[in-house]
Design an enzyme around this catalytic site. Structure first.
Site, PDB file in Angstrom:
ATOM      1  N   HIS A  34       0.996  -1.115  -0.070  1.00 20.79           N
ATOM      2  CA  HIS A  34      -0.134  -0.005  -0.250  1.00 20.79           C
ATOM      3  C   HIS A  34       0.896   1.484  -0.053  1.00 20.79           C
ATOM      4  O   HIS A  34       0.478   2.315   0.464  1.00 20.79           O
ATOM      5  CB  HIS A  34      -1.044  -0.053   1.087  1.00 20.79           C
ATOM      6  CG  HIS A  34      -1.974  -0.961   0.909  1.00 20.79           C
ATOM      7  ND1 HIS A  34      -3.118  -0.815   0.293  1.00 20.79           N
ATOM      8  CD2 HIS A  34      -2.082  -2.245   1.587  1.00 20.79           C
ATOM      9  CE1 HIS A  34      -4.059  -2.066   0.702  1.00 20.79           C
ATOM     10  NE2 HIS A  34      -3.279  -2.775   1.002  1.00 20.79           N
ATOM     11  N   THR A  35       2.055   1.164  -0.549  1.00 25.64           N
ATOM     12  CA  THR A  35       3.047   2.253  -0.630  1.00 25.64           C
ATOM     13  C   THR A  35       2.974   2.881  -2.201  1.00 25.64           C
ATOM     14  O   THR A  35       3.248   4.107  -2.195  1.00 25.64           O
ATOM     15  CB  THR A  35       4.404   1.968  -0.418  1.00 25.64           C
ATOM     16  OG1 THR A  35       4.680   0.655  -1.065  1.00 25.64           O
ATOM     17  CG2 THR A  35       4.534   1.827   1.107  1.00 25.64           C
ATOM     18  N   ASP A  36       2.495   2.044  -3.097  1.00 26.79           N
ATOM     19  CA  ASP A  36       2.544   2.508  -4.281  1.00 26.79           C
ATOM     20  C   ASP A  36       1.769   3.590  -4.794  1.00 26.79           C
ATOM     21  O   ASP A  36       2.395   4.579  -5.312  1.00 26.79           O
ATOM     22  CB  ASP A  36       2.378   1.296  -5.494  1.00 26.79           C
ATOM     23  CG  ASP A  36       1.119   0.665  -5.426  1.00 26.79           C
ATOM     24  OD1 ASP A  36       0.090   0.920  -4.495  1.00 26.79           O
ATOM     25  OD2 ASP A  36       0.815  -0.342  -6.117  1.00 26.79           O
ATOM     26  N   GLY A 122      -4.308 -12.955  -3.987  1.00 24.90           N
ATOM     27  CA  GLY A 122      -3.401 -11.596  -4.011  1.00 24.90           C
ATOM     28  C   GLY A 122      -2.104 -11.870  -4.682  1.00 24.90           C
ATOM     29  O   GLY A 122      -1.084 -11.253  -4.251  1.00 24.90           O
ATOM     30  N   SER A 125      -3.468 -11.966 -10.305  1.00 20.35           N
ATOM     31  CA  SER A 125      -3.949 -12.762 -11.477  1.00 20.35           C
ATOM     32  C   SER A 125      -4.509 -11.498 -12.425  1.00 20.35           C
ATOM     33  O   SER A 125      -4.219 -11.495 -13.672  1.00 20.35           O
ATOM     34  CB  SER A 125      -5.074 -13.744 -11.297  1.00 20.35           C
ATOM     35  OG  SER A 125      -5.774 -13.173 -10.337  1.00 20.35           O
ATOM     36  N   SER A 126      -4.987 -10.526 -11.953  1.00 16.90           N
ATOM     37  CA  SER A 126      -5.537  -9.289 -12.845  1.00 16.90           C
ATOM     38  C   SER A 126      -4.591  -8.914 -13.891  1.00 16.90           C
ATOM     39  O   SER A 126      -4.725  -8.606 -14.897  1.00 16.90           O
ATOM     40  CB  SER A 126      -6.670  -8.616 -12.261  1.00 16.90           C
ATOM     41  OG  SER A 126      -6.000  -7.833 -11.179  1.00 16.90           O
ATOM     42  N   GLU A 158      -7.572  -1.234 -14.641  1.00 13.16           N
ATOM     43  CA  GLU A 158      -8.209  -1.391 -13.386  1.00 13.16           C
ATOM     44  C   GLU A 158      -8.970  -0.142 -12.938  1.00 13.16           C
ATOM     45  O   GLU A 158     -10.055  -0.327 -12.297  1.00 13.16           O
ATOM     46  CB  GLU A 158      -7.194  -1.636 -12.194  1.00 13.16           C
ATOM     47  CG  GLU A 158      -6.199  -2.826 -12.551  1.00 13.16           C
ATOM     48  CD  GLU A 158      -6.966  -4.116 -11.970  1.00 13.16           C
ATOM     49  OE1 GLU A 158      -8.078  -4.115 -11.398  1.00 13.16           O
ATOM     50  OE2 GLU A 158      -6.590  -5.341 -12.205  1.00 13.16           O
ATOM     51  N   ASP A 170       1.709  -3.874  -9.493  1.00 11.46           N
ATOM     52  CA  ASP A 170       1.454  -5.553 -10.030  1.00 11.46           C
ATOM     53  C   ASP A 170       1.860  -5.331 -11.600  1.00 11.46           C
ATOM     54  O   ASP A 170       2.247  -6.341 -12.015  1.00 11.46           O
ATOM     55  CB  ASP A 170      -0.112  -5.598  -9.796  1.00 11.46           C
ATOM     56  CG  ASP A 170      -0.618  -5.692  -8.295  1.00 11.46           C
ATOM     57  OD1 ASP A 170       0.530  -5.408  -7.322  1.00 11.46           O
ATOM     58  OD2 ASP A 170      -1.826  -5.832  -8.023  1.00 11.46           O
ATOM     59  N   TYR A 220     -10.487  -1.557  -0.371  1.00  9.84           N
ATOM     60  CA  TYR A 220      -9.285  -1.056  -0.935  1.00  9.84           C
ATOM     61  C   TYR A 220      -9.121   0.505  -1.437  1.00  9.84           C
ATOM     62  O   TYR A 220      -8.396   1.373  -0.848  1.00  9.84           O
ATOM     63  CB  TYR A 220      -8.901  -1.901  -2.190  1.00  9.84           C
ATOM     64  CG  TYR A 220      -7.405  -1.482  -2.841  1.00  9.84           C
ATOM     65  CD1 TYR A 220      -6.318  -2.064  -2.382  1.00  9.84           C
ATOM     66  CD2 TYR A 220      -7.402  -0.419  -3.892  1.00  9.84           C
ATOM     67  CE1 TYR A 220      -5.208  -1.637  -3.006  1.00  9.84           C
ATOM     68  CE2 TYR A 220      -6.361   0.002  -4.518  1.00  9.84           C
ATOM     69  CZ  TYR A 220      -4.876  -0.746  -4.064  1.00  9.84           C
ATOM     70  OH  TYR A 220      -3.930  -0.551  -4.660  1.00  9.84           O
TER      71      TYR A 220
HETATM   72  C1  GLA Z   1      -2.959  -4.535  -4.574  1.00 11.68           C
HETATM   73  C2  GLA Z   1      -2.791  -3.389  -5.986  1.00 11.68           C
HETATM   74  C3  GLA Z   1      -1.379  -2.777  -5.740  1.00 11.68           C
HETATM   75  C4  GLA Z   1      -1.059  -2.471  -4.389  1.00 11.68           C
HETATM   76  C5  GLA Z   1      -1.101  -3.620  -3.319  1.00 11.68           C
HETATM   77  C6  GLA Z   1      -0.988  -3.380  -2.003  1.00 11.68           C
HETATM   78  O1  GLA Z   1      -2.216  -5.579  -5.229  1.00 11.68           O
HETATM   79  O2  GLA Z   1      -3.071  -3.713  -7.074  1.00 11.68           O
HETATM   80  O3  GLA Z   1      -1.244  -1.618  -6.477  1.00 11.68           O
HETATM   81  O4  GLA Z   1      -1.601  -1.356  -3.967  1.00 11.68           O
HETATM   82  O5  GLA Z   1      -2.495  -4.071  -3.588  1.00 11.68           O
HETATM   83  O6  GLA Z   1       0.245  -3.038  -1.794  1.00 11.68           O
END
Ligand code: GLA
Length: 378
Positions: A34-36, A122, A125-126, A158, A170, A220
């Protein structure tokens, strides 16, 4: 039969001729969760599980695509109003739209895809699906799209077609992954660096709680909004670079919930940098300690864990595992564990038995093999 053979057989059955094959990967993330979308650092790598697709231009204007694992077919045009009903097809449609919006021109195509990256675990896959199609369309039509833009196409898909305001981690990992390497990406500048990763005496293993992680419609987006509110209050574009002192100074101006979310993010930024330093000197004990801290932050402050993941994390600690934490967005999915070789059998055996006794089903175990990202298969 391999995935590729299964796809190939189906393609022959449904469409004329044979197409080109592409693969794109799922991902792990060592630390930086959750830093991106906060402009911070992430530390992902591509894995050996992903999405495979066979694609061929069909001379028309429509996309005809078969999802082999679901046994479902969709056909759609590429104008905004042609959005398909099936949620999986929206990923493909979104990728086409986002490429078109960036000014590229291409025709219709036929495709069959399948994968072995578990859905909702987690492992992105998407992103693997988006990246396989973005990479494939670019290659098939020789569009010359810069590699980073392929990742951005997936991310925008997304946002605009799937309802998840995700960061870039991702799709970046899925496209840029390199065998044997993790990558440190600065999500503010988009600069990245490969880090060879083969920790002697340790292994990375994922324990999948099999609790389905589904970011669409999940909190999220709310987490992201909390971060953005606090950043705005601090007069910053991103939480990246903010200190705890600065956050404490405005504590009474934000909700307690937003405060906790920002506290986690600020702590996580420090942990990523500590892990980078530790990796440089092979200090895996520090890496592991940071992973446990991340888990606690995601559990108590960011509140994206669940009972089953906390149980897997506790089991890791009880077995003396070096590092363990919830991985990815949260709300289900996997823990990532840094385990000493000699503990591996004991840990996985005990964790499976104890988890199964408590929840009535065993967690799945995936050994992490850090692999290449999106590519054409000849
Ligand atoms: C999901 C989101 C990413 C990122 C992570 C948490 O995978 O797609 O962009 O925010 O959660 O690090």
């Amino acid at each position: 039969m391999t995935i590729k053979d299964r796809i190939s057989d189906k393609f022959k059955e449904l469409f004329p001729g044979t197409g080109a094959f592409y693969m794109s990967a799922g991902r792990i993330n060592l630390i930086g969760e959750h830093t991106d979308y906060n402009g911070g650092f992430v530390f992902p790598g591509a894995i050996d599980k992903g999405i495979w697709v066979e694609m061929k231009p069909n001379g028309g204007k429509n996309v005809r695509v078969y999802a082999l694992d679901l046994g479902e077919y969709a056909e759609f045009g590429m104008n905004e109003e042609d959005i398909p009903a099936q949620s999986w097809a929206r990923y493909v449609f979104g990728v086409c739209r986002e490429i078109i919006k960036r000014g590229y021109d291409f025709g219709g195509f036929d495709a069959v895809f399948a994968g072995d990256v578990p859905l909702g675990a987690g492992l992105s896959s998407s992103a693997a699906l988006e990246s396989a199609f973005a990479f494939g369309i670019d290659d098939m039509y020789s569009l010359g799209i810069p590699k980073f833009d392929l990742a951005l196409v997936g991310q925008a898909t997304e946002h605009n077609y799937c309802g998840v305001n995700c960061g870039i981690m991702d799709q970046f990992a899925s496209i840029f992954g390199k065998s044997g390497n993790l990558m440190r990406l600065d999500c503010m500048t988009l600069e990245y660096e490969y880090y060879p990763f083969s920790p002697e005496g340790y292994r990375l293993v994922l324990l999948d709680s099999v609790v389905k992680h589904e970011l669409v419609g999940s909190p999220y987006n709310k987490r992201r909004e909390s971060c953005e509110r606090v950043a705005a209050r601090l007069g910053r574009r991103f939480l990246r670079g903010a200190s705890m002192e600065q956050l404490d100074a405005i504590r009474h101006e934000v909700s307690e919930e937003d405060y906790k979310r920002a506290k986690y993010v600020i702590g996580e930024e420090k942990r990523v940098l500590a892990v980078c330093d530790a990796l440089k000197c092979g200090d895996y004990e520090t890496v592991g300690r940071m992973m446990y801290e991340t888990h606690r932050g995601m559990r108590d402050d960011y509140e994206v864990s669940c009972e089953e993941l906390d149980c897997l994390n506790d089991l890791a600690a009880e077995c003396g595992v070096t590092g363990s934490r919830i991985m990815g967005g949260g709300f289900g999915g996997c823990t990532i564990n840094l385990v000493r070789d000699e503990l591996y059998d004991d840990f996985t055996g005990r964790a499976v038995a104890a988890f199964a006794a408590r929840y009535g089903h065993a967690p799945k175990i995936y050994d992490v093999v850090i692999s290449d990202g999106a590519r054409r298969l000849d």
